[in-house]
Write a protein that holds these residues in place. Structure first.
Motif, PDB file in Angstrom:
ATOM      1  N   ALA A  13       0.834  -1.203   0.000  1.00 22.00           N
ATOM      2  CA  ALA A  13       0.000   0.000   0.000  1.00 22.00           C
ATOM      3  C   ALA A  13       0.868   1.253   0.000  1.00 22.00           C
ATOM      4  CB  ALA A  13      -0.938  -0.008   1.202  1.00 22.00           C
ATOM      5  N   ALA A  14       1.935   1.229   0.790  1.00 17.97           N
ATOM      6  CA  ALA A  14       2.851   2.372   0.826  1.00 17.97           C
ATOM      7  C   ALA A  14       3.517   2.565  -0.541  1.00 17.97           C
ATOM      8  CB  ALA A  14       3.902   2.172   1.905  1.00 17.97           C
ATOM      9  N   ALA A  15       3.858   1.471  -1.187  1.00 16.23           N
ATOM     10  CA  ALA A  15       4.466   1.559  -2.521  1.00 16.23           C
ATOM     11  C   ALA A  15       3.475   2.162  -3.524  1.00 16.23           C
ATOM     12  CB  ALA A  15       4.919   0.179  -2.982  1.00 16.23           C
ATOM     13  N   HIS A  16       2.213   1.769  -3.431  1.00 10.97           N
ATOM     14  CA  HIS A  16       1.205   2.322  -4.345  1.00 10.97           C
ATOM     15  C   HIS A  16       0.967   3.805  -4.060  1.00 10.97           C
ATOM     16  CE1 HIS A  16      -0.139  -0.895  -6.950  1.00 10.97           C
ATOM     17  NE2 HIS A  16       0.042  -1.720  -5.936  1.00 10.97           N
ATOM     18  N   ARG A  17       1.027   4.190  -2.800  1.00  7.39           N
ATOM     19  CA  ARG A  17       0.888   5.620  -2.482  1.00  7.39           C
ATOM     20  C   ARG A  17       2.063   6.412  -3.059  1.00  7.39           C
ATOM     21  NH1 ARG A  17      -3.381   6.875   0.253  1.00  7.39           N
ATOM     22  NH2 ARG A  17      -4.363   5.367   1.615  1.00  7.39           N
ATOM     23  N   ALA A  18       3.262   5.846  -2.988  1.00  3.03           N
ATOM     24  CA  ALA A  18       4.430   6.511  -3.568  1.00  3.03           C
ATOM     25  C   ALA A  18       4.295   6.604  -5.086  1.00  3.03           C
ATOM     26  CB  ALA A  18       5.700   5.759  -3.191  1.00  3.03           C
ATOM     27  N   MET A  19       3.809   5.537  -5.704  1.00  2.00           N
ATOM     28  CA  MET A  19       3.608   5.569  -7.157  1.00  2.00           C
ATOM     29  C   MET A  19       2.535   6.584  -7.537  1.00  2.00           C
ATOM     30  SD  MET A  19       3.962   1.636  -8.458  1.00  2.00           S
ATOM     31  CE  MET A  19       3.298   0.762  -7.052  1.00  2.00           C
ATOM     32  N   ALA A  20       1.518   6.732  -6.687  1.00  2.00           N
ATOM     33  CA  ALA A  20       0.462   7.715  -6.953  1.00  2.00           C
ATOM     34  C   ALA A  20       1.033   9.127  -6.915  1.00  2.00           C
ATOM     35  CB  ALA A  20      -0.656   7.564  -5.929  1.00  2.00           C
ATOM     36  N   LYS A  21       1.881   9.403  -5.932  1.00  2.00           N
ATOM     37  CA  LYS A  21       2.491  10.731  -5.844  1.00  2.00           C
ATOM     38  C   LYS A  21       3.404  11.001  -7.035  1.00  2.00           C
ATOM     39  CE  LYS A  21       2.344  11.022  -0.850  1.00  2.00           C
ATOM     40  NZ  LYS A  21       3.121  10.979   0.391  1.00  2.00           N
ATOM     41  N   SER A  22       4.162  10.002  -7.429  1.00  2.00           N
ATOM     42  CA  SER A  22       5.054  10.211  -8.568  1.00  2.00           C
ATOM     43  C   SER A  22       4.270  10.331  -9.876  1.00  2.00           C
ATOM     44  CB  SER A  22       6.093   9.102  -8.668  1.00  2.00           C
ATOM     45  OG  SER A  22       5.479   7.875  -8.974  1.00  2.00           O
ATOM     46  N   ALA A  23       3.089   9.719  -9.936  1.00  2.00           N
ATOM     47  CA  ALA A  23       2.264   9.833 -11.139  1.00  2.00           C
ATOM     48  C   ALA A  23       1.809  11.271 -11.361  1.00  2.00           C
ATOM     49  CB  ALA A  23       1.050   8.912 -11.031  1.00  2.00           C
ATOM     50  N   LEU A  24       1.649  12.004 -10.263  1.00  2.00           N
ATOM     51  CA  LEU A  24       1.209  13.397 -10.401  1.00  2.00           C
ATOM     52  C   LEU A  24       2.259  14.272 -11.079  1.00  2.00           C
ATOM     53  CD1 LEU A  24      -0.522  14.014  -6.972  1.00  2.00           C
ATOM     54  CD2 LEU A  24      -1.605  13.697  -9.202  1.00  2.00           C
ATOM     55  N   PHE A  25       3.525  13.902 -10.940  1.00  2.00           N
ATOM     56  CA  PHE A  25       4.609  14.723 -11.483  1.00  2.00           C
ATOM     57  C   PHE A  25       5.239  14.122 -12.732  1.00  2.00           C
ATOM     58  CE2 PHE A  25       4.347  15.578  -6.928  1.00  2.00           C
ATOM     59  CZ  PHE A  25       4.092  16.927  -6.968  1.00  2.00           C
ATOM     60  N   ALA A  26       4.597  13.115 -13.298  1.00  2.00           N
ATOM     61  CA  ALA A  26       5.122  12.470 -14.505  1.00  2.00           C
ATOM     62  C   ALA A  26       5.026  13.417 -15.701  1.00  2.00           C
ATOM     63  CB  ALA A  26       4.357  11.185 -14.789  1.00  2.00           C
ATOM     64  N   ASP A  27       5.795  13.101 -16.706  1.00  2.00           N
ATOM     65  CA  ASP A  27       5.793  13.908 -17.928  1.00  2.00           C
ATOM     66  C   ASP A  27       4.722  13.373 -18.868  1.00  2.00           C
ATOM     67  OD1 ASP A  27       6.543  15.809 -19.748  1.00  2.00           O
ATOM     68  OD2 ASP A  27       8.238  14.657 -20.527  1.00  2.00           O
ATOM     69  N   SER A  28       3.463  13.564 -18.477  1.00  2.00           N
ATOM     70  CA  SER A  28       2.316  13.081 -19.248  1.00  2.00           C
ATOM     71  C   SER A  28       1.228  14.144 -19.218  1.00  2.00           C
ATOM     72  CB  SER A  28       1.763  11.793 -18.627  1.00  2.00           C
ATOM     73  OG  SER A  28       2.739  10.794 -18.576  1.00  2.00           O
ATOM     74  N   SER A  29       0.161  13.866 -19.925  1.00  2.00           N
ATOM     75  CA  SER A  29      -0.960  14.809 -19.900  1.00  2.00           C
ATOM     76  C   SER A  29      -1.638  14.746 -18.532  1.00  2.00           C
ATOM     77  CB  SER A  29      -1.965  14.471 -20.992  1.00  2.00           C
ATOM     78  OG  SER A  29      -2.610  13.250 -20.701  1.00  2.00           O
ATOM     79  N   ALA A  30      -2.403  15.769 -18.231  1.00  2.00           N
ATOM     80  CA  ALA A  30      -3.084  15.833 -16.939  1.00  2.00           C
ATOM     81  C   ALA A  30      -4.059  14.670 -16.777  1.00  2.00           C
ATOM     82  CB  ALA A  30      -3.817  17.159 -16.798  1.00  2.00           C
ATOM     83  N   ALA A  31      -4.733  14.291 -17.847  1.00  2.00           N
ATOM     84  CA  ALA A  31      -5.697  13.190 -17.772  1.00  2.00           C
ATOM     85  C   ALA A  31      -5.000  11.871 -17.441  1.00  2.00           C
ATOM     86  CB  ALA A  31      -6.453  13.062 -19.088  1.00  2.00           C
ATOM     87  N   VAL A  32      -3.859  11.626 -18.065  1.00  2.00           N
ATOM     88  CA  VAL A  32      -3.110  10.392 -17.811  1.00  2.00           C
ATOM     89  C   VAL A  32      -2.571  10.389 -16.388  1.00  2.00           C
ATOM     90  CG1 VAL A  32      -1.038   9.103 -18.452  1.00  2.00           C
ATOM     91  CG2 VAL A  32      -2.549   9.986 -20.223  1.00  2.00           C
ATOM     92  N   ARG A  33      -2.050  11.523 -15.937  1.00  2.00           N
ATOM     93  CA  ARG A  33      -1.524  11.602 -14.574  1.00  2.00           C
ATOM     94  C   ARG A  33      -2.613  11.345 -13.549  1.00  2.00           C
ATOM     95  NH1 ARG A  33       1.366  17.219 -14.439  1.00  2.00           N
ATOM     96  NH2 ARG A  33      -0.395  17.655 -15.778  1.00  2.00           N
ATOM     97  N   LEU A  34      -3.774  11.947 -13.758  1.00  2.00           N
ATOM     98  CA  LEU A  34      -4.886  11.753 -12.832  1.00  2.00           C
ATOM     99  C   LEU A  34      -5.367  10.309 -12.830  1.00  2.00           C
ATOM    100  CD1 LEU A  34      -6.880  12.998 -10.842  1.00  2.00           C
ATOM    101  CD2 LEU A  34      -8.358  13.524 -12.797  1.00  2.00           C
ATOM    102  N   ARG A  35      -5.439   9.699 -14.014  1.00  2.00           N
ATOM    103  CA  ARG A  35      -5.874   8.299 -14.105  1.00  2.00           C
ATOM    104  C   ARG A  35      -4.905   7.378 -13.367  1.00  2.00           C
ATOM    105  NH1 ARG A  35      -5.112   4.750 -18.957  1.00  2.00           N
ATOM    106  NH2 ARG A  35      -3.871   6.549 -19.426  1.00  2.00           N
ATOM    107  N   ARG A  36      -3.609   7.577 -13.546  1.00  2.00           N
ATOM    108  CA  ARG A  36      -2.604   6.755 -12.857  1.00  2.00           C
ATOM    109  C   ARG A  36      -2.651   6.984 -11.347  1.00  2.00           C
ATOM    110  NH1 ARG A  36       2.460   7.713 -16.947  1.00  2.00           N
ATOM    111  NH2 ARG A  36       1.693   6.365 -18.616  1.00  2.00           N
ATOM    112  N   TYR A  37      -2.798   8.260 -10.963  1.00  2.00           N
ATOM    113  CA  TYR A  37      -2.894   8.587  -9.537  1.00  2.00           C
ATOM    114  C   TYR A  37      -4.088   7.863  -8.915  1.00  2.00           C
ATOM    115  CZ  TYR A  37      -3.879  11.227  -5.308  1.00  2.00           C
ATOM    116  OH  TYR A  37      -4.160  11.567  -4.011  1.00  2.00           O
ATOM    117  N   ASN A  38      -5.255   7.985  -9.535  1.00  2.00           N
ATOM    118  CA  ASN A  38      -6.463   7.346  -9.003  1.00  2.00           C
ATOM    119  C   ASN A  38      -6.324   5.831  -8.947  1.00  2.00           C
ATOM    120  OD1 ASN A  38      -7.885   9.687  -8.475  1.00  2.00           O
ATOM    121  ND2 ASN A  38      -8.749   9.782 -10.531  1.00  2.00           N
ATOM    122  N   HIS A  39      -5.699   5.251  -9.953  1.00  2.00           N
ATOM    123  CA  HIS A  39      -5.495   3.803  -9.962  1.00  2.00           C
ATOM    124  C   HIS A  39      -4.666   3.362  -8.758  1.00  2.00           C
ATOM    125  CE1 HIS A  39      -4.411  -0.232 -11.216  1.00  2.00           C
ATOM    126  NE2 HIS A  39      -3.147   0.114 -11.053  1.00  2.00           N
TER     127      HIS A  39
END
Length: 75
Positions: A13-39
């Protein structure tokens, strides 16, 4: 058959939370970042809920065991 060794759910769970935070700062569109974060947040919440359910069921098993043991002693 599992190919990778499993970690405990709280570490996952901690790893997924870290991946969610890093998804917000990825070099992608806002929609993709939000989708990855929510996942990843959804996955982390599911793992934490599963862990809470396991703890609750173990506690209830211990309670039932002690209650039955106490009933035998009082008879």
């Amino acid at each position: 058959m599992k190919l990778l060794p499993t970690r405990n759910p709280s570490a996952r769970a901690a790893a997924h939370r870290a991946m969610a935070k890093s998804a917000l700062f990825a070099d992608s569109s806002a929609a993709v970042r939000l989708r990855r974060y929510n996942h990843h947040i959804e996955k982390a919440r599911a793992l934490e809920a599963e862990q809470a359910h396991i703890r609750r069921s173990r506690l209830m098993q211990a309670y039932d065991y002690l209650r039955a043991e106490n009933a035998e002693v009082s008879q």
